[in-house]
Design a protein around this motif. Structure first.
Motif, PDB file in Angstrom:
ATOM      1  N   UNK A   1      32.436  53.256 114.391  1.00 11.37           N
ATOM      2  CA  UNK A   1      31.157  53.569 113.402  1.00 11.37           C
ATOM      3  C   UNK A   1      31.870  53.376 112.053  1.00 11.37           C
ATOM      4  N   UNK A   2      32.893  54.255 111.684  1.00 10.17           N
ATOM      5  CA  UNK A   2      33.471  54.143 110.345  1.00 10.17           C
ATOM      6  C   UNK A   2      33.927  52.794 110.007  1.00 10.17           C
ATOM      7  N   UNK A   3      34.494  51.970 110.797  1.00 15.53           N
ATOM      8  CA  UNK A   3      34.860  50.819 110.242  1.00 15.53           C
ATOM      9  C   UNK A   3      33.704  49.824 110.062  1.00 15.53           C
ATOM     10  N   UNK A   4      32.639  49.964 110.836  1.00 15.13           N
ATOM     11  CA  UNK A   4      31.394  49.291 110.399  1.00 15.13           C
ATOM     12  C   UNK A   4      30.848  49.739 109.070  1.00 15.13           C
TER      13      UNK A   4
ATOM     14  N   UNK B   1      33.301  57.865  99.243  1.00 15.88           N
ATOM     15  CA  UNK B   1      34.479  58.666  99.272  1.00 15.88           C
ATOM     16  C   UNK B   1      34.280  59.599 100.507  1.00 15.88           C
ATOM     17  N   UNK B   2      35.312  60.086 101.005  1.00 19.64           N
ATOM     18  CA  UNK B   2      35.426  61.016 102.145  1.00 19.64           C
ATOM     19  C   UNK B   2      36.362  61.979 102.025  1.00 19.64           C
ATOM     20  N   UNK B   3      36.392  62.995 102.625  1.00 16.16           N
ATOM     21  CA  UNK B   3      37.318  64.067 102.703  1.00 16.16           C
ATOM     22  C   UNK B   3      37.531  64.354 104.077  1.00 16.16           C
ATOM     23  N   UNK B   4      38.988  64.250 104.561  1.00 20.31           N
ATOM     24  CA  UNK B   4      39.065  64.341 105.934  1.00 20.31           C
ATOM     25  C   UNK B   4      40.560  64.150 106.353  1.00 20.31           C
ATOM     26  N   UNK B   5      40.624  63.741 107.516  1.00 19.40           N
ATOM     27  CA  UNK B   5      41.861  63.348 108.337  1.00 19.40           C
ATOM     28  C   UNK B   5      42.407  61.981 107.764  1.00 19.40           C
ATOM     29  N   UNK B   6      43.436  62.092 106.886  1.00 19.70           N
ATOM     30  CA  UNK B   6      43.951  60.883 106.232  1.00 19.70           C
ATOM     31  C   UNK B   6      44.358  59.808 107.195  1.00 19.70           C
ATOM     32  N   UNK B   7      44.872  60.151 108.393  1.00 24.56           N
ATOM     33  CA  UNK B   7      45.265  59.181 109.171  1.00 24.56           C
ATOM     34  C   UNK B   7      43.902  58.120 109.839  1.00 24.56           C
ATOM     35  N   UNK B   8      43.175  59.054 110.273  1.00 22.55           N
ATOM     36  CA  UNK B   8      41.712  58.546 111.051  1.00 22.55           C
ATOM     37  C   UNK B   8      41.196  57.808 109.797  1.00 22.55           C
ATOM     38  N   UNK B   9      41.017  58.060 108.907  1.00 24.05           N
ATOM     39  CA  UNK B   9      40.293  57.418 107.815  1.00 24.05           C
ATOM     40  C   UNK B   9      40.886  56.158 107.235  1.00 24.05           C
TER      41      UNK B   9
ATOM     42  N   UNK C   1      41.116  54.025 101.734  1.00 20.24           N
ATOM     43  CA  UNK C   1      42.352  54.203 101.178  1.00 20.24           C
ATOM     44  C   UNK C   1      42.422  55.674 100.550  1.00 20.24           C
ATOM     45  N   UNK C   2      43.694  55.952 100.495  1.00 20.70           N
ATOM     46  CA  UNK C   2      43.866  57.338  99.718  1.00 20.70           C
ATOM     47  C   UNK C   2      43.788  56.925  98.191  1.00 20.70           C
ATOM     48  N   UNK C   3      43.232  57.954  97.312  1.00 14.66           N
ATOM     49  CA  UNK C   3      43.426  57.588  95.972  1.00 14.66           C
ATOM     50  C   UNK C   3      44.603  57.935  95.206  1.00 14.66           C
TER      51      UNK C   3
ATOM     52  N   UNK D   1      43.520  64.749 100.707  1.00 14.62           N
ATOM     53  CA  UNK D   1      42.712  64.418 101.785  1.00 14.62           C
ATOM     54  C   UNK D   1      41.315  63.541 101.188  1.00 14.62           C
ATOM     55  N   UNK D   2      41.227  63.071 100.136  1.00 16.99           N
ATOM     56  CA  UNK D   2      40.248  62.140  99.784  1.00 16.99           C
ATOM     57  C   UNK D   2      40.569  60.810  99.689  1.00 16.99           C
ATOM     58  N   UNK D   3      39.642  60.036 100.323  1.00 14.21           N
ATOM     59  CA  UNK D   3      39.849  58.758 100.499  1.00 14.21           C
ATOM     60  C   UNK D   3      38.754  57.875 100.124  1.00 14.21           C
ATOM     61  N   UNK D   4      38.759  56.724  99.648  1.00 20.97           N
ATOM     62  CA  UNK D   4      37.631  55.762  99.100  1.00 20.97           C
ATOM     63  C   UNK D   4      37.776  54.585 100.106  1.00 20.97           C
ATOM     64  N   UNK D   5      36.401  53.973  99.864  1.00 22.92           N
ATOM     65  CA  UNK D   5      36.304  52.538 100.468  1.00 22.92           C
ATOM     66  C   UNK D   5      35.154  51.894  99.808  1.00 22.92           C
TER      67      UNK D   5
END
Length: 158
Positions: free
Chosen positions: A90-93, A106-114, A120-122, A135-139
């Protein structure tokens, strides 16, 4: 196998509420979703249906800043369906959509999963956030430059 991820339909709110409570073992995420809906900050809700029920869900809400950015939260898979790759799919889509539409999420969560899903980490950016920058990542944003100040919808503070 579940069906394809699709927009949540009117009348599925109760099923999503139950899914969130089961997946997170409490009411916090279900209450967040209700608050996002009530405040008008909800930008989209997607479900992973199976045989008339809902086994997966994610919400996108409109960030207060930067303008035009979206926030991914919560993401949930029914406990009976976890560990089978459905959440990752779901998240890859969603990441593919963000890249194709040039949207910023942006998402806040499990770095490895996302990271495994394409977020990508900021790094190399002056990030201001009320939550953990680690723990903040962006796409979908492309390379970030300068300073980025994340302002979440009010519902996240309640």
């Amino acid at each position: 196998m579940p069906e394809f991820v699709r927009e949540m339909r009117r009348g599925e709110e109760e099923a999503v509420d139950g899914l969130l409570r089961r997946a997170f073992g409490g009411a916090d995420e279900a209450q967040l979703v209700l608050a996002l809906r009530k405040s008008g900050a909800m930008a989209g809700e997607m479900v992973l249906p199976f045989e008339g029920g809902v086994v997966g869900y994610y919400a996108l809400s409109a960030m207060k800043g930067p303008k035009g950015w979206l926030c991914l939260a919560p993401v949930a898979i029914d406990p009976d369906w976890q560990g089978r790759g459905h959440g990752r799919r779901m998240v890859k889509q969603l990441v593919a959509w963000a890249e194709a539409s040039k949207s910023s999420i942006c998402v806040l969560g499990d770095v490895d999963f996302y990271k495994n899903c394409g977020f990508s980490p900021v790094t190399d950016v002056e990030l201001t956030t009320p939550y953990s920058a680690d723990h903040t990542l962006v796409a979908g944003t492309g390379p970030l430059k300068g300073a980025v100040a994340l302002e979440y919808p009010k519902a996240f503070g309640s």
